[in-house]
Design a protein around this motif. Structure first.
Motif, PDB file in Angstrom:
ATOM      1  N   GLY A   6      51.490  82.179 -25.647  1.00 51.93           N
ATOM      2  CA  GLY A   6      50.478  81.165 -25.394  1.00 51.93           C
ATOM      3  C   GLY A   6      50.646  79.973 -26.311  1.00 51.93           C
ATOM      4  O   GLY A   6      51.218  80.079 -27.401  1.00 51.93           O
ATOM      5  N   ILE A   7      50.133  78.831 -25.864  1.00 53.67           N
ATOM      6  CA  ILE A   7      50.141  77.607 -26.654  1.00 53.67           C
ATOM      7  C   ILE A   7      48.751  77.429 -27.243  1.00 53.67           C
ATOM      8  O   ILE A   7      47.775  77.252 -26.501  1.00 53.67           O
ATOM      9  N   PRO A   8      48.600  77.495 -28.567  1.00 54.16           N
ATOM     10  CA  PRO A   8      47.273  77.383 -29.175  1.00 54.16           C
ATOM     11  C   PRO A   8      46.715  75.972 -29.050  1.00 54.16           C
ATOM     12  O   PRO A   8      47.412  74.995 -29.334  1.00 54.16           O
ATOM     13  N   GLU A   9      45.484  75.877 -28.634  1.00 53.46           N
ATOM     14  CA  GLU A   9      44.855  74.575 -28.425  1.00 53.46           C
ATOM     15  C   GLU A   9      44.710  73.821 -29.741  1.00 53.46           C
ATOM     16  O   GLU A   9      44.357  74.386 -30.772  1.00 53.46           O
ATOM     17  N   GLY A  10      45.018  72.512 -29.695  1.00 60.09           N
ATOM     18  CA  GLY A  10      44.823  71.647 -30.842  1.00 60.09           C
ATOM     19  C   GLY A  10      45.928  71.666 -31.875  1.00 60.09           C
ATOM     20  O   GLY A  10      45.816  71.038 -32.924  1.00 60.09           O
ATOM     21  N   LYS A  11      47.028  72.365 -31.609  1.00 59.76           N
ATOM     22  CA  LYS A  11      48.109  72.490 -32.579  1.00 59.76           C
ATOM     23  C   LYS A  11      49.303  71.596 -32.231  1.00 59.76           C
ATOM     24  O   LYS A  11      49.530  71.243 -31.074  1.00 59.76           O
ATOM     25  N   LYS A  12      50.075  71.276 -33.271  1.00 56.12           N
ATOM     26  CA  LYS A  12      51.400  70.683 -33.081  1.00 56.12           C
ATOM     27  C   LYS A  12      52.382  71.845 -33.037  1.00 56.12           C
ATOM     28  O   LYS A  12      52.578  72.536 -34.034  1.00 56.12           O
ATOM     29  N   CYS A  13      52.974  72.057 -31.876  1.00 60.66           N
ATOM     30  CA  CYS A  13      53.796  73.256 -31.658  1.00 60.66           C
ATOM     31  C   CYS A  13      55.244  72.875 -31.369  1.00 60.66           C
ATOM     32  O   CYS A  13      55.521  71.817 -30.800  1.00 60.66           O
ATOM     33  N   ASP A  65      52.328  62.313 -33.914  1.00 63.73           N
ATOM     34  CA  ASP A  65      51.201  62.584 -34.814  1.00 63.73           C
ATOM     35  C   ASP A  65      49.951  61.860 -34.336  1.00 63.73           C
ATOM     36  O   ASP A  65      48.849  62.424 -34.343  1.00 63.73           O
ATOM     37  N   GLN A  66      50.118  60.604 -33.927  1.00 63.87           N
ATOM     38  CA  GLN A  66      48.978  59.833 -33.442  1.00 63.87           C
ATOM     39  C   GLN A  66      48.416  60.427 -32.153  1.00 63.87           C
ATOM     40  O   GLN A  66      47.193  60.507 -31.961  1.00 63.87           O
ATOM     41  N   ILE A  67      49.303  60.863 -31.269  1.00 59.94           N
ATOM     42  CA  ILE A  67      48.872  61.505 -30.020  1.00 59.94           C
ATOM     43  C   ILE A  67      48.085  62.773 -30.330  1.00 59.94           C
ATOM     44  O   ILE A  67      47.035  63.041 -29.730  1.00 59.94           O
ATOM     45  N   HIS A  68      48.568  63.535 -31.290  1.00 58.01           N
ATOM     46  CA  HIS A  68      47.876  64.769 -31.678  1.00 58.01           C
ATOM     47  C   HIS A  68      46.509  64.456 -32.284  1.00 58.01           C
ATOM     48  O   HIS A  68      45.512  65.126 -31.976  1.00 58.01           O
ATOM     49  N   ARG A  69      46.437  63.442 -33.141  1.00 56.40           N
ATOM     50  CA  ARG A  69      45.153  63.077 -33.749  1.00 56.40           C
ATOM     51  C   ARG A  69      44.143  62.619 -32.713  1.00 56.40           C
ATOM     52  O   ARG A  69      42.930  62.760 -32.907  1.00 56.40           O
TER      53      ARG A  69
END
Length: 284
Positions: free
Chosen positions: A29-36, A186-190
């Motif tokens: 699974g892909i954890p929500e809200g993480k940079k993976c 990083d900006q997309i993740h933020r």
């Protein structure tokens, strides 16, 4: 309990005419809200898995789920999934289809039948976000590879996906372009988007990611935090991924200095410099 945004359960897939299965029971699974980061050698199945991630390919057996609900392979449901899950291909030429930069960014918005004024506003905003306003009317074939990759990313992000999948986004980019791309991610993740990047670059994975998955021969062989991944040195080296360079440098330092600096293996060269600088200042 970890909240999986997108989950794959026992996925199997063989391309028509292929010599054998590309995916052999992938489950993770892909954890929500993480940079993976999804690590793996070329040919291990990363790209095929990504094509399952927003419904482009339907698994022959197994299941893909979004927030715990299985994918429905009907046109309307799949269109909705392509808005939730944005996919950026390794080769931007496979993704850019319009004549100019602004036309290409607007393509997905036009398919959603949005009002012209809304499309115009969204395109102008994303041009500013990605620093491409001066390129708005430039023909796509005049762009450099780095610019084409940024455009492909902008064309996906204008649709405001909740999950962004990037297939080998740093391939053929120089160091400067790679750093710029990571800053954009990083900006997309933020901004609230979960990001999963496929790569075989352990240095990028260890410095940038919060969650690392490793594939080999169509199967998942590891999933966990970066520091935990480093404890699997034998596995990483057997897959020819190796250890990140910063880890090798850290191991080469005198044991006494590592104990004084503390904190375990630093994630980047900049972090190592700061910790060593702090140690030098405190020792004066």
């Amino acid at each position: 309990m970890t909240s999986w945004l997108l989950a794959f359960n026992d996925l199997h897939y063989t391309y028509p005419g292929g010599r054998g299965p590309v995916l052999r029971g992938v489950t993770f699974g892909i954890p929500e809200g993480k940079k993976c980061v999804l690590l793996g050698r070329n040919g291990c199945g990363k790209s095929t898995l990504f094509l399952h991630g927003n419904g482009i390919i339907q698994p022959q057996t197994g299941q893909v789920s979004w927030r715990g609900k299985p994918f429905v392979y009907k046109r309307s449901a799949l269109q909705e999934m392509t808005q939730r899950v944005g996919l950026v291909f390794q080769d931007p030429e496979h993704q850019l289809i319009a004549s100019t930069v602004s036309e290409d960014i607007s393509y997905g918005l036009c398919n959603r039948n949005l009002p012209p004024e809304v499309i115009r506003a969204k395109v102008e905003n994303i041009l500013d976000v990605f620093g491409m306003r001066e390129l708005a009317d430039v023909p796509i074939h005049h762009l450099s590879l780095g610019q084409k990759r940024r455009l492909a990313l902008a064309g996906v992000m204008v649709l405001e996906p909740q999950l962004l999948l990037l297939d080998e986004p740093t391939a053929y980019l120089d160091r400067y372009q790679t750093k710029n791309l990571l800053r954009e991610l990083d900006q997309i993740h933020r901004s609230g988007t979960t990001v999963l990047m496929a790569t075989h670059d352990m240095d990028i994975a260890f410095e940038w990611a919060e969650w690392i998955c490793v594939m080999d021969a169509g199967k998942l062989v590891f999933a966990g935090e970066p520091q935990e991944a480093l404890s699997k040195r034998e596995m990483l080296e057997s897959l020819h991924l190796g250890m990140p360079l910063i880890a090798e440098v850290w191991e080469a330092l005198p044991e006494s200095l590592k104990q004084e600096v503390g904190g375990g293996i630093p994630r980047s060269v900049d972090e190592l410099k700061k910790r060593l600088s702090g140690q030098l200042v405190s020792s004066r």
